[in-house]
Design an enzyme around this catalytic site. Sequence first.
Site, PDB file in Angstrom:
ATOM      1  N   GLY A   1       6.776  -1.704  -6.589  1.00 39.16           N
ATOM      2  CA  GLY A   1       7.750  -1.270  -7.371  1.00 39.16           C
ATOM      3  C   GLY A   1       8.706  -2.270  -7.391  1.00 39.16           C
ATOM      4  O   GLY A   1       8.524  -3.416  -6.918  1.00 39.16           O
ATOM      5  N   ASP A   2       9.904  -1.911  -7.671  1.00 39.08           N
ATOM      6  CA  ASP A   2      11.009  -3.062  -8.134  1.00 39.08           C
ATOM      7  C   ASP A   2      11.665  -3.319  -6.687  1.00 39.08           C
ATOM      8  O   ASP A   2      12.003  -4.623  -6.536  1.00 39.08           O
ATOM      9  CB  ASP A   2      12.350  -2.123  -8.839  1.00 39.08           C
ATOM     10  CG  ASP A   2      11.743  -1.667 -10.177  1.00 39.08           C
ATOM     11  OD1 ASP A   2      11.037  -2.714 -10.654  1.00 39.08           O
ATOM     12  OD2 ASP A   2      12.508  -0.910 -10.819  1.00 39.08           O
TER      13      ASP A   2
ATOM     14  N   THR B   1       0.585  -5.884   2.341  1.00 40.99           N
ATOM     15  CA  THR B   1       1.584  -5.709   3.416  1.00 40.99           C
ATOM     16  C   THR B   1       1.343  -4.893   4.638  1.00 40.99           C
ATOM     17  O   THR B   1       0.935  -3.657   4.185  1.00 40.99           O
ATOM     18  CB  THR B   1       2.940  -5.653   2.854  1.00 40.99           C
ATOM     19  OG1 THR B   1       2.861  -4.409   2.097  1.00 40.99           O
ATOM     20  CG2 THR B   1       3.281  -6.683   1.908  1.00 40.99           C
TER      21      THR B   1
ATOM     22  N   GLY C   1       5.244   3.828  -4.254  1.00 41.82           N
ATOM     23  CA  GLY C   1       5.135   5.113  -5.087  1.00 41.82           C
ATOM     24  C   GLY C   1       4.653   6.105  -4.300  1.00 41.82           C
ATOM     25  O   GLY C   1       5.008   6.523  -3.382  1.00 41.82           O
TER      26      GLY C   1
ATOM     27  N   PHE D   1       9.929  -3.897  -3.871  1.00 40.08           N
ATOM     28  CA  PHE D   1       8.898  -4.830  -3.364  1.00 40.08           C
ATOM     29  C   PHE D   1       9.100  -6.019  -4.143  1.00 40.08           C
ATOM     30  O   PHE D   1       9.122  -7.137  -3.463  1.00 40.08           O
ATOM     31  CB  PHE D   1       7.455  -4.045  -3.583  1.00 40.08           C
ATOM     32  CG  PHE D   1       6.486  -5.072  -2.907  1.00 40.08           C
ATOM     33  CD1 PHE D   1       6.640  -5.093  -1.470  1.00 40.08           C
ATOM     34  CD2 PHE D   1       5.345  -5.207  -3.563  1.00 40.08           C
ATOM     35  CE1 PHE D   1       5.436  -5.941  -0.731  1.00 40.08           C
ATOM     36  CE2 PHE D   1       4.204  -5.903  -2.700  1.00 40.08           C
ATOM     37  CZ  PHE D   1       4.395  -6.100  -1.438  1.00 40.08           C
ATOM     38  N   PHE D   2       9.177  -5.995  -5.338  1.00 41.05           N
ATOM     39  CA  PHE D   2       9.564  -7.387  -6.051  1.00 41.05           C
ATOM     40  C   PHE D   2      10.576  -7.921  -5.535  1.00 41.05           C
ATOM     41  O   PHE D   2      10.605  -9.085  -5.643  1.00 41.05           O
ATOM     42  CB  PHE D   2       9.498  -7.087  -7.483  1.00 41.05           C
ATOM     43  CG  PHE D   2      10.093  -8.460  -8.235  1.00 41.05           C
ATOM     44  CD1 PHE D   2       8.823  -9.329  -8.524  1.00 41.05           C
ATOM     45  CD2 PHE D   2      11.109  -8.399  -9.042  1.00 41.05           C
ATOM     46  CE1 PHE D   2       9.224 -10.516  -9.096  1.00 41.05           C
ATOM     47  CE2 PHE D   2      11.351  -9.647  -9.597  1.00 41.05           C
ATOM     48  CZ  PHE D   2      10.347 -10.755  -9.567  1.00 41.05           C
ATOM     49  N   ASN D   3      11.683  -7.089  -5.449  1.00 41.51           N
ATOM     50  CA  ASN D   3      13.098  -7.683  -4.988  1.00 41.51           C
ATOM     51  C   ASN D   3      12.769  -8.477  -3.535  1.00 41.51           C
ATOM     52  O   ASN D   3      13.530  -9.577  -3.360  1.00 41.51           O
ATOM     53  CB  ASN D   3      14.109  -6.510  -4.614  1.00 41.51           C
ATOM     54  CG  ASN D   3      15.501  -7.185  -4.109  1.00 41.51           C
ATOM     55  OD1 ASN D   3      15.616  -7.136  -3.085  1.00 41.51           O
ATOM     56  ND2 ASN D   3      16.360  -7.009  -5.135  1.00 41.51           N
ATOM     57  N   GLU D   4      12.001  -7.719  -2.667  1.00 40.99           N
ATOM     58  CA  GLU D   4      11.922  -8.441  -1.389  1.00 40.99           C
ATOM     59  C   GLU D   4      11.294  -9.826  -1.564  1.00 40.99           C
ATOM     60  O   GLU D   4      11.308 -10.945  -0.821  1.00 40.99           O
ATOM     61  CB  GLU D   4      10.590  -7.327  -0.710  1.00 40.99           C
ATOM     62  CG  GLU D   4      10.841  -7.651   0.724  1.00 40.99           C
ATOM     63  CD  GLU D   4       9.724  -6.653   1.609  1.00 40.99           C
ATOM     64  OE1 GLU D   4       8.843  -7.190   1.677  1.00 40.99           O
ATOM     65  OE2 GLU D   4       9.782  -5.528   1.543  1.00 40.99           O
TER      66      GLU D   4
ATOM     67  N   PRO E   1       0.916  -1.099  -0.067  1.00 43.26           N
ATOM     68  CA  PRO E   1      -0.223  -0.158  -0.226  1.00 43.26           C
ATOM     69  C   PRO E   1       0.933   1.294   0.012  1.00 43.26           C
ATOM     70  O   PRO E   1       0.131   2.450  -0.218  1.00 43.26           O
ATOM     71  CB  PRO E   1      -0.851  -0.074   1.398  1.00 43.26           C
ATOM     72  CG  PRO E   1       0.138  -0.941   2.040  1.00 43.26           C
ATOM     73  CD  PRO E   1       0.760  -1.968   1.339  1.00 43.26           C
TER      74      PRO E   1
HETATM   75  N1  LIG Z   1       3.180  -1.867   4.330  1.00 38.31           N
HETATM   76  C1  LIG Z   1       4.210  -1.042   3.980  1.00 38.31           C
HETATM   77  N2  LIG Z   1       4.848  -0.076   4.703  1.00 38.31           N
HETATM   78  C2  LIG Z   1       5.729   0.423   4.662  1.00 38.31           C
HETATM   79  N3  LIG Z   1       6.824   0.045   3.881  1.00 38.31           N
HETATM   80  C3  LIG Z   1       6.426  -1.111   3.183  1.00 38.31           C
HETATM   81  C4  LIG Z   1       5.240  -2.053   3.145  1.00 38.31           C
HETATM   82  N4  LIG Z   1       5.237  -2.939   2.342  1.00 38.31           N
HETATM   83  C5  LIG Z   1       6.412  -2.854   1.582  1.00 38.31           C
HETATM   84  N5  LIG Z   1       7.276  -1.815   2.072  1.00 38.31           N
HETATM   85  C6  LIG Z   1       8.403  -1.541   1.760  1.00 38.31           C
HETATM   86  O1  LIG Z   1       8.356  -0.533   0.744  1.00 38.31           O
HETATM   87  C7  LIG Z   1       9.483  -0.378  -0.267  1.00 38.31           C
HETATM   88  C8  LIG Z   1       9.274   0.111  -1.513  1.00 38.31           C
HETATM   89  O2  LIG Z   1       8.282  -0.441  -2.114  1.00 38.31           O
HETATM   90  P1  LIG Z   1       8.110  -0.325  -3.814  1.00 38.31           P
HETATM   91  O3  LIG Z   1       9.435  -0.872  -4.312  1.00 38.31           O
HETATM   92  O4  LIG Z   1       6.903  -0.891  -4.030  1.00 38.31           O
HETATM   93  O5  LIG Z   1       7.981   1.355  -4.014  1.00 38.31           O
HETATM   94  P2  LIG Z   1       8.867   2.313  -4.480  1.00 38.31           P
HETATM   95  O6  LIG Z   1      10.423   2.286  -3.755  1.00 38.31           O
HETATM   96  O7  LIG Z   1       8.359   3.516  -4.418  1.00 38.31           O
HETATM   97  O8  LIG Z   1       9.263   1.900  -5.832  1.00 38.31           O
HETATM   98  P3  LIG Z   1      10.482   1.501  -6.824  1.00 38.31           P
HETATM   99  O9  LIG Z   1      11.009   0.425  -5.963  1.00 38.31           O
HETATM  100  O10 LIG Z   1       9.934   1.110  -7.959  1.00 38.31           O
HETATM  101  O11 LIG Z   1      11.462   2.695  -7.046  1.00 38.31           O
HETATM  102  C9  LIG Z   1       9.844  -1.961  -0.074  1.00 38.31           C
HETATM  103  O12 LIG Z   1      11.299  -2.138   0.434  1.00 38.31           O
HETATM  104  C10 LIG Z   1       9.010  -2.710   0.743  1.00 38.31           C
HETATM  105  O13 LIG Z   1       9.753  -3.517   1.603  1.00 38.31           O
END
Ligand SMILES: Nc1ncnc2c1ncn2[C@@H]1O[C@H](COP(=O)(O)OP(=O)(O)OP(=O)(O)O)[C@@H](O)[C@H]1O
Length: 610
Positions: A251-252, A222, A195, A254-257, A192
Site C-alpha cells: 500500500g501507500d 519483508t 491490506g 509501504f511505498f512511503n517506507e 505480506p
Molecule cells: N512483514 C511485515 N510485518 C508487519 N508490518 C509490515 C511488514 N512489512 C511492512 N510492514 C508495514 O506495514 C505498513 C502498512 O503497509 P501497507 O501500506 O502495505 O498496507 P496498508 O496500510 O494496509 O495500505 P495503505 O497504506 O494503502 O492504506 C507499513 O508501514 C510497513 O512498514
Amino acid sequence: MINQPPAHLWVSESAPFEVHPISLMEREQSCSAIGGESHPNHPQTLILKSIFFLDGFGEVLLTSNSDGLFWESVNSPEFDGSDCLGIKLVPEAPAEVKFSDVYAVEFDNFGVIRKSKLAVASSCILCDEFEMYRFTVHSFQRSKSQPTQWVLTTFTFGHEDQQTCQMWVNQIDASLLLQVGRPKNLLVFVNPRSGKGIGSRTWEAVAPIFLRAKINTKMIVTERANHAFDVMASTADKDLKMYDGIVAVGGDGFFNEILNGFLLSRHLAHYPPRPSDIIDFVQAEGNYPNEAITENVNGSEDQAPLLSSAKYGGLEPSTSRNSTDHDSEFSAFDTWFRFGIIPAGSTDAIVMCSTGCRDPTTSTLQIVLGKRVHLDIAQVVRWKKTPTSKFDPYVRYAASFAGYGFYGDVITESEKLRWMGPRRYDYAGTRVFLRHSSYEAEIAYVDIKSEDTNTNGKRVLCRHNCSICNTKPNLQHSRTGSHSRQDETRWLKSKGRFLSIGAAVISCRNEKAPDGLVADAHLSDGFLHLILIRDCHHALYLWHLTQLARKGGNPMDFKFVEHHKTTAFTFTSFGDQSVWNLDGEMFEAHQLSAQVFRGLISLFAFGPEV
Ligand SMILES: Nc1ncnc2c1ncn2[C@@H]1O[C@H](COP(=O)(O)OP(=O)(O)OP(=O)(O)O)[C@@H](O)[C@H]1O
C-alpha cells in the site's frame, strides 16, 4: 477432434523454405524490397509475411514490420469464417498489435489451434482443430467495463513448420529489444501484511508476467515494519544501480517506507524555512502585526509579508543540506531509475492517481512496458516533536498526502485496529468524526499567484501525457528546492482552530473519495494543495465529508474550507499533542515545515485516464 490442416496449405507456390513450405509465404530480407520503411534504430529490421492460423480466428496473412504485427483474413473455400454448425461468424479479433503494446513472445511447441472463436468458447468437438507448431504474442487490451484497466491478451499463431515459428519468435524478440525504457532488472519488495494480508498472493498472481517478459526480479518479502526502509537505506548506490527500479507490492504506507529509505541518504537539498524564521522576519519588518496574523482567516493579500530568500532558510550550515551534493549524488539515479507500485494495500491512492485504477495486472503491465510519469514529492521537516522537545530536525518524504487533525486522529485510531484490515479506516473515521475535535495551530504558506500555476486558476484535471505536468515551470521551484532561488517569496498566514489541515501532493483519488481530496491536483506540477478546514458545526463538516465521498462533489465549496495552492508551508501546533498522517503513516510533530520537489522521482506508470 483434431484434424490435419487442409491439403492446400501444404502446396508450395513460391516456396522460400524447403521444409514444410506454405503457400503465399513471403520472406523479405530488406525493407525496401517491399517498399516498407526501415526502423530508424534498426535498419536490418525484417519485414516478414507468412500464412498462419490465428487461434480462435482462422487463417491469416501475418505481416511484421518495425511497428508491430498486422494480419488479415485469408479467404479460402475451406476457411470461410463459418463455424462447425454452418453459422457465419464475423471475426472480432483485432487485426494488429503494436510492439509497444507487446510484453513477451513465446514459442509454444506443438499443440492445438482452433479454427473459430466458437470452437474456443465451446470446446465443440465438431469444430475444426489442428495440431501444429505455435507461438504466442502477449499483449494487453483495455477492459470493456473499465477502460482504465488493462487486461492480458494473447494471440497464438500456428504453423506446420517449427523453423518458421522460431524465426518469427526471434524476429519479434528482436523488435521487443528495441522498445525503449523497458526494465531488465528490478528489486521487488513484498509486504505480506498489506491490506487484508494479500501482498504475497498479489505478487504470486503477477510474477508470471515478469517471467514471461524476461525481467529479472530479486524479491524480498519483508519480515517486519521498516525492513524495506533498512534495505533501501543500507544498500550501496553501486548495488542499487544494478536495478532499473524498485517495485513495492503493498500500500501507500509501504511505498512511503521504500521512498524514504531511498531518499533520506541520497536526496540532499536545503530544508524549507522553520516556522520561527517567518515569524521573526515579519516581526522585524513590522509590516505584519501579530493581531493581523491571528485574524488572517481569509489570507488577504494586504496582510501578506514578503520574505526574501536571504532571510529565510535560516538554517545553519550544520543543519542544512547542500544542493550541490544533491546534484551529483541524486541525479545519478535520475535518468532511468523508476519506482513501481503493485497495489495490495488498504487505500492505494498513489496507484489510482498514477495508473487510473487499482489493479495489480494494470500496474504490472505498465511496469514491464516501461511506462514513465514524474511524481512530485513533499519533503517534510519536523523541528520539534512535542512542545517540550528540543530543536531536532528530522526529515520524511511524502508522495501523496500529509494531514493533521482529523487525518492524524484517524491514523492514530486505525493503527490500533490493524487486525481489521481496510475496514479499520471506516471504523476509526466514524469514531473520530463523532468526537469532532478541533486543534489550535498556525500555518504559513507560500502565496502563489494564479498566473504562476500553469493553469491560470482554471481547474484542469491531470491525465495521461498531462500538458500541465509537461509544462516547464514558470517558478523557479524545481527539483533543487521549491522556492529557494526566488528573490522574493510572499508568505500568508492562517491561525485558528482547525478540524483538519491537509497538504495533498497529488489528487489522492481512492475508493472512498472518487475525485480525490483535490480533484485538480497534478502528479508533477510542483504544487501542494493546502486544505484548511476551520472549526465548524458538526453537520456542516458532515456535509463537507459527503461531498468528498461523491463523484463530482464540491468539497471546497464551504466557507470554513480554505484551499491554497502552494510550494511550501510551515506549521505550529498550540496543543500538547499533535499527530500528522504522512502517506498513511503516523508522524508526531509539534512544529514542521514542508516543501515540494517537482517531479523528484519517476514511477513506472502511464498516467491517469480519468
Ligand atoms: N512483514 C511485515 N510485518 C508487519 N508490518 C509490515 C511488514 N512489512 C511492512 N510492514 C508495514 O506495514 C505498513 C502498512 O503497509 P501497507 O501500506 O502495505 O498496507 P496498508 O496500510 O494496509 O495500505 P495503505 O497504506 O494503502 O492504506 C507499513 O508501514 C510497513 O512498514
